[in-house]
Design a protein around this motif. Structure first.
Motif, PDB file in Angstrom:
ATOM      1  N   PRO A   1     -21.647  25.331 -79.687  1.00 23.97           N
ATOM      2  CA  PRO A   1     -22.517  25.869 -80.751  1.00 23.97           C
ATOM      3  C   PRO A   1     -23.475  26.969 -80.298  1.00 23.97           C
ATOM      4  O   PRO A   1     -24.021  27.687 -81.128  1.00 23.97           O
ATOM      5  CB  PRO A   1     -23.295  24.626 -81.226  1.00 23.97           C
ATOM      6  N   THR A   2     -23.677  27.092 -79.003  1.00 24.06           N
ATOM      7  CA  THR A   2     -24.537  28.160 -78.501  1.00 24.06           C
ATOM      8  C   THR A   2     -23.890  29.526 -78.712  1.00 24.06           C
ATOM      9  O   THR A   2     -24.578  30.516 -78.987  1.00 24.06           O
ATOM     10  CB  THR A   2     -24.830  27.957 -77.001  1.00 24.06           C
ATOM     11  N   TYR A   3     -22.574  29.580 -78.637  1.00 22.59           N
ATOM     12  CA  TYR A   3     -21.853  30.851 -78.687  1.00 22.59           C
ATOM     13  C   TYR A   3     -20.951  31.012 -79.917  1.00 22.59           C
ATOM     14  O   TYR A   3     -20.491  32.111 -80.205  1.00 22.59           O
ATOM     15  CB  TYR A   3     -20.994  31.002 -77.430  1.00 22.59           C
ATOM     16  N   TYR A   4     -20.709  29.915 -80.631  1.00 24.00           N
ATOM     17  CA  TYR A   4     -19.794  29.949 -81.776  1.00 24.00           C
ATOM     18  C   TYR A   4     -20.434  29.219 -82.959  1.00 24.00           C
ATOM     19  O   TYR A   4     -21.281  28.350 -82.784  1.00 24.00           O
ATOM     20  CB  TYR A   4     -18.463  29.269 -81.428  1.00 24.00           C
TER      21      TYR A   4
ATOM     22  N   ARG B   1     -16.914  33.313 -83.089  1.00 21.59           N
ATOM     23  CA  ARG B   1     -17.976  33.856 -82.240  1.00 21.59           C
ATOM     24  C   ARG B   1     -19.182  34.276 -83.077  1.00 21.59           C
ATOM     25  O   ARG B   1     -19.036  34.808 -84.173  1.00 21.59           O
ATOM     26  CB  ARG B   1     -17.461  35.058 -81.449  1.00 21.59           C
ATOM     27  N   ARG B   2     -20.359  34.028 -82.537  1.00 23.93           N
ATOM     28  CA  ARG B   2     -21.588  34.392 -83.235  1.00 23.93           C
ATOM     29  C   ARG B   2     -21.719  35.906 -83.344  1.00 23.93           C
ATOM     30  O   ARG B   2     -21.370  36.643 -82.421  1.00 23.93           O
ATOM     31  CB  ARG B   2     -22.803  33.812 -82.511  1.00 23.93           C
ATOM     32  N   LYS B   3     -22.255  36.360 -84.469  1.00 25.84           N
ATOM     33  CA  LYS B   3     -22.458  37.784 -84.706  1.00 25.84           C
ATOM     34  C   LYS B   3     -23.873  38.229 -84.361  1.00 25.84           C
ATOM     35  O   LYS B   3     -24.147  39.427 -84.262  1.00 25.84           O
ATOM     36  CB  LYS B   3     -22.150  38.119 -86.162  1.00 25.84           C
ATOM     37  N   GLN B   4     -24.774  37.250 -84.200  1.00 31.11           N
ATOM     38  CA  GLN B   4     -26.152  37.570 -83.845  1.00 31.11           C
ATOM     39  C   GLN B   4     -26.562  36.749 -82.636  1.00 31.11           C
ATOM     40  O   GLN B   4     -26.020  35.682 -82.375  1.00 31.11           O
ATOM     41  CB  GLN B   4     -27.087  37.280 -85.022  1.00 31.11           C
ATOM     42  N   GLY B   5     -27.551  37.265 -81.906  1.00 27.06           N
ATOM     43  CA  GLY B   5     -28.046  36.568 -80.730  1.00 27.06           C
ATOM     44  C   GLY B   5     -28.089  37.492 -79.534  1.00 27.06           C
ATOM     45  O   GLY B   5     -27.793  38.689 -79.625  1.00 27.06           O
ATOM     46  N   ARG B   6     -28.444  36.927 -78.407  1.00 27.58           N
ATOM     47  CA  ARG B   6     -28.530  37.741 -77.194  1.00 27.58           C
ATOM     48  C   ARG B   6     -27.129  37.950 -76.611  1.00 27.58           C
ATOM     49  O   ARG B   6     -26.285  37.053 -76.621  1.00 27.58           O
ATOM     50  CB  ARG B   6     -29.457  37.079 -76.169  1.00 27.58           C
ATOM     51  N   ILE B   7     -26.882  39.143 -76.100  1.00 30.96           N
ATOM     52  CA  ILE B   7     -25.576  39.487 -75.545  1.00 30.96           C
ATOM     53  C   ILE B   7     -25.429  38.877 -74.152  1.00 30.96           C
ATOM     54  O   ILE B   7     -26.338  38.950 -73.323  1.00 30.96           O
ATOM     55  CB  ILE B   7     -25.408  41.012 -75.480  1.00 30.96           C
TER      56      ILE B   7
ATOM     57  N   SER C   1     -26.997  31.984 -78.987  1.00 22.86           N
ATOM     58  CA  SER C   1     -28.187  31.643 -79.766  1.00 22.86           C
ATOM     59  C   SER C   1     -28.868  30.456 -79.113  1.00 22.86           C
ATOM     60  O   SER C   1     -28.405  29.935 -78.103  1.00 22.86           O
ATOM     61  CB  SER C   1     -27.800  31.299 -81.206  1.00 22.86           C
ATOM     62  N   ASN C   2     -29.957  30.032 -79.725  1.00 24.04           N
ATOM     63  CA  ASN C   2     -30.665  28.853 -79.232  1.00 24.04           C
ATOM     64  C   ASN C   2     -30.272  27.604 -80.004  1.00 24.04           C
ATOM     65  O   ASN C   2     -31.050  26.656 -80.110  1.00 24.04           O
ATOM     66  CB  ASN C   2     -32.177  29.069 -79.330  1.00 24.04           C
ATOM     67  N   ALA C   3     -29.062  27.585 -80.565  1.00 16.88           N
ATOM     68  CA  ALA C   3     -28.600  26.445 -81.352  1.00 16.88           C
ATOM     69  C   ALA C   3     -28.577  25.189 -80.491  1.00 16.88           C
ATOM     70  O   ALA C   3     -28.179  25.221 -79.323  1.00 16.88           O
ATOM     71  CB  ALA C   3     -27.200  26.714 -81.902  1.00 16.88           C
ATOM     72  N   ILE C   4     -29.034  24.096 -81.075  1.00 15.36           N
ATOM     73  CA  ILE C   4     -29.051  22.806 -80.373  1.00 15.36           C
ATOM     74  C   ILE C   4     -27.842  22.000 -80.808  1.00 15.36           C
ATOM     75  O   ILE C   4     -27.655  21.725 -81.990  1.00 15.36           O
ATOM     76  CB  ILE C   4     -30.341  22.030 -80.674  1.00 15.36           C
ATOM     77  N   SER C   5     -27.008  21.644 -79.854  1.00 12.61           N
ATOM     78  CA  SER C   5     -25.827  20.846 -80.182  1.00 12.61           C
ATOM     79  C   SER C   5     -26.107  19.382 -79.909  1.00 12.61           C
ATOM     80  O   SER C   5     -27.021  19.028 -79.172  1.00 12.61           O
ATOM     81  CB  SER C   5     -24.631  21.309 -79.351  1.00 12.61           C
ATOM     82  N   ARG C   6     -25.282  18.531 -80.516  1.00  9.00           N
ATOM     83  CA  ARG C   6     -25.491  17.100 -80.367  1.00  9.00           C
ATOM     84  C   ARG C   6     -24.152  16.394 -80.256  1.00  9.00           C
ATOM     85  O   ARG C   6     -23.249  16.646 -81.037  1.00  9.00           O
ATOM     86  CB  ARG C   6     -26.248  16.542 -81.570  1.00  9.00           C
ATOM     87  N   ALA C   7     -24.025  15.534 -79.255  1.00  7.01           N
ATOM     88  CA  ALA C   7     -22.845  14.681 -79.138  1.00  7.01           C
ATOM     89  C   ALA C   7     -23.265  13.291 -79.597  1.00  7.01           C
ATOM     90  O   ALA C   7     -24.213  12.710 -79.076  1.00  7.01           O
ATOM     91  CB  ALA C   7     -22.357  14.627 -77.694  1.00  7.01           C
ATOM     92  N   TYR C   8     -22.591  12.760 -80.586  1.00  2.02           N
ATOM     93  CA  TYR C   8     -23.036  11.526 -81.199  1.00  2.02           C
ATOM     94  C   TYR C   8     -22.896  10.341 -80.259  1.00  2.02           C
ATOM     95  O   TYR C   8     -21.937  10.225 -79.495  1.00  2.02           O
ATOM     96  CB  TYR C   8     -22.259  11.260 -82.486  1.00  2.02           C
TER      97      TYR C   8
END
Length: 200
Positions: free
Chosen positions: A57-60, A70-76, A85-92
């Motif tokens: 989720p950080t990159y997609y 792939r993400r269209k916005q965020g740091r290259i 991005s700074n998306a926080i992923s979670r494994a249940y």
């Protein structure tokens, strides 16, 4: 109507019923999930093959078409045509059975392309996720059970923690020393006995 004829009629109705046909269709082509889509992504995307499942989720992003794109916005990311991005992923959190070992592998193995690939270690297909975890050296001690309790203690209420702890003691092969009474009291006694879900 004879019993044999009734039985044949029942079977014909069951086989041709809409519910049976729908179940058969789902079995032939199961719905895409974020995990199976991750496998597909790793088959086609070199960068994805360098990632763990929880890093995706950080990159997609997850699209309406049930695909990772792939993400269209965020740091290259230097050297790659990809953004983060700074998306926080979670494994249940799961119970300590075969799904637990699957989850453990997803935190360890980078870029798997299928469930079979995830169960393969040095070219050998293991029969269970537990077996391949052992091959990776992830089960040399019971530290993974400690991590499970630690993670659960900050995200679940006391009754759920107690239930998980009971399952671990009765259904899993755990060294008794890792759960010494003093250590349990020090680390988890408040969470095991509290009814407040936000208690630490």
């Amino acid at each position: 109507m004879e019993l044999k004829e009734m039985k044949s009629k029942f079977i014909r109705q069951a086989v041709t019923s809409p519910v049976t046909k729908q179940a058969h269709a789902l079995a032939q082509t199961p719905p895409q999930t974020t995990l199976t889509a991750f496998f597909c992504l790793c088959q086609e995307d070199d960068f994805a093959r360098s990632l763990l499942y929880i890093e995706i989720p950080t990159y997609y992003t997850w699209s309406k078409q049930k695909q990772w794109v792939r993400r269209k916005q965020g740091r290259i990311i230097p050297g790659h045509d990809i953004k983060a991005s700074n998306a926080i992923s979670r494994a249940y959190i799961v119970h300590p059975n075969n799904s637990f070992y699957l989850r453990l592998l997803l935190h360890t193995v980078r870029g798997p392309t299928s469930f079979e690939d995830l169960r393969t270690f040095q070219g050998v297909l293991c029969s269970t996720y537990h077996e391949v975890c052992a091959s990776h050296g992830l089960l040399k001690d019971d530290e993974h059970w400690q991590k499970t309790l630690q993670e659960t203690s900050v995200s679940r209420v006391a009754s759920q923690i107690r239930q998980l702890f009971a399952i671990m003691l009765t259904a899993c092969e755990i060294e008794a020393t890792i759960f010494a009474v003093g250590e349990i009291q020090t680390r988890y006694v408040q969470r095991l006995s509290s009814s407040n879900p936000t208690a630490k």
